[in-house]
Design an enzyme around this catalytic site. Structure first.
Site, PDB file in Angstrom:
ATOM      1  N   SER A 139       1.012  -9.744  -0.218  1.00 56.73           N
ATOM      2  CA  SER A 139       0.676  -8.324  -0.112  1.00 56.73           C
ATOM      3  C   SER A 139       1.271  -7.610   1.092  1.00 56.73           C
ATOM      4  O   SER A 139       1.455  -6.392   1.062  1.00 56.73           O
ATOM      5  CB  SER A 139      -0.846  -8.159  -0.106  1.00 56.73           C
ATOM      6  OG  SER A 139      -1.421  -8.956   0.919  1.00 56.73           O
ATOM      7  N   LYS A 186       0.801  -1.228   0.000  1.00 55.74           N
ATOM      8  CA  LYS A 186       0.000   0.000   0.000  1.00 55.74           C
ATOM      9  C   LYS A 186       0.833   1.277   0.000  1.00 55.74           C
ATOM     10  O   LYS A 186       0.328   2.359  -0.303  1.00 55.74           O
ATOM     11  CB  LYS A 186      -0.988  -0.019   1.163  1.00 55.74           C
ATOM     12  CG  LYS A 186      -2.027  -1.109   0.984  1.00 55.74           C
ATOM     13  CD  LYS A 186      -3.187  -1.015   1.942  1.00 55.74           C
ATOM     14  CE  LYS A 186      -4.217  -2.090   1.616  1.00 55.74           C
ATOM     15  NZ  LYS A 186      -5.408  -2.002   2.465  1.00 55.74           N
TER      16      LYS A 186
END
Length: 310
Positions: free
Chosen positions: A299, A49
């Site tokens: 992720s 992110k």
């Protein structure tokens, strides 16, 4: 779009890590596939992110930067926006639920973010955020339903494709949809033959149901171990996913834990439960992907070590 995504990558590269790609002979044997793990658990602040957060902030006007930014998040995007804002000397406000883990709140504070705690409902997140926007003139940065964020997230797949251009499939976890949408954009323009496959917890399978119904569905807010995926799709990323994803595979809680444990034990790296969902989806359907070249985006690796599932 191809040249545009290359420009996106050039813009954010000074602020991110180019994360490694790992392989495992044992996991190849277990799945009968050739696996390439894109390790975003080694990204700055521990998750992909950071890519989207910094890209969004780089496109603010000077006036917006001077006033500051805000988001609502219980985890990784809270940390990403705080660190990205610190990198650019922008004030960041993060609305976080009172129930968010202390370790995540401490990380946001460590990156210089100002936390505003709210009751743990989506309605309260929105209400607290809107009040601060009106009071301080802040710019809202959505964790996943923002095109600049989506484009930034897609650079993880771009890096993977640059090294391994012959991927048949690329597996990603699906929560708010930013990573999935960005990955689709990257594959469409840099490796059109690569199909994107999503993994999603069965207990919060709103993206799976959204593809079936053709409209954005909500979920029951069930307490999945993959808490980072308890978000819903948005009107910007849903059309990208709807038109570009091959399928979404739902996985059970014990399957997520099993995949996470395999990665920890066999690859000797730390990944969070949400990160293990993509690998879990492959394991569940491995017979269908036999002998294929498969990328898997891990992720993130932000784990509460006091609350492990094994």
């Amino acid at each position: 779009m191809k040249n545009h995504l290359e420009e996106v990558y050039k813009q954010i590269l000074p602020y991110i890590h180019r994360t490694p790609v790992l392989t495992s002979h044992l996991l190849n044997e277990i799945t009968d596939c050739f696996l390439y793990f894109k390790c975003e658990n080694f990204q700055r602040m521990g998750a992909f992110k950071m890519r989207g957060a910094i890209h969004a902030l780089l496109h603010l006007t000077e006036a917006q930067k001077a006033r500051g930014v805000i988001t609502h998040s219980s985890g990784n995007f809270a940390q990403a926006l705080a660190l990205a804002a610190k990198s650019l000397q922008i004030k960041a406000y993060i609305v976080m639920p009172e129930t968010a883990p202390i370790v995540k709140k401490d990380a946001v504070k460590g990156y210089g973010g100002t936390i505003i705690e709210c009751p743990p409902t989506n309605e309260d997140r929105e209400r607290y955020t809107q009040r601060l926007i009106q009071e301080k003139g802040l710019t809202f940065i959505h964790p996943s339903n923002d095109l600049k964020v989506i484009e930034g997230q897609g650079t993880a797949a771009m890096e993977l494709i640059e090294i391994y251009p012959n991927l048949d499939f690329l597996f990603v976890p699906v929560g708010g949809g930013g990573l999935a949408a960005g990955t689709i954009l990257a594959t469409q323009h840099f490796s059109p033959k690569t199909q994107v496959v999503g993994g999603e917890p069965a207990w919060v399978d709103d993206a799976y149901r959204s593809l079936k119904s053709g409209k954005i569905e909500n979920h029951s807010n069930a307490p999945t171990i993959a808490d980072g995926l308890k978000t819903v799709l948005g009107d910007i990323n849903f059309p990208i996913i709807q038109n570009g994803i091959d399928r979404i595979i739902r996985v059970e809680e014990e399957e997520i834990i099993s995949a996470m444990k395999l990665i920890w034990e066999r690859m000797k790296i730390i990944v969070e439960p949400s990160s293990a969902v993509a690998f879990s989806a492959l394991l569940k359907n491995k017979a269908e992907y036999k002998n294929k070249n498969i990328g898997i985006i891990l992720s993130g690796g932000n784990v509460d070590l006091k609350n492990l599932p094994f």
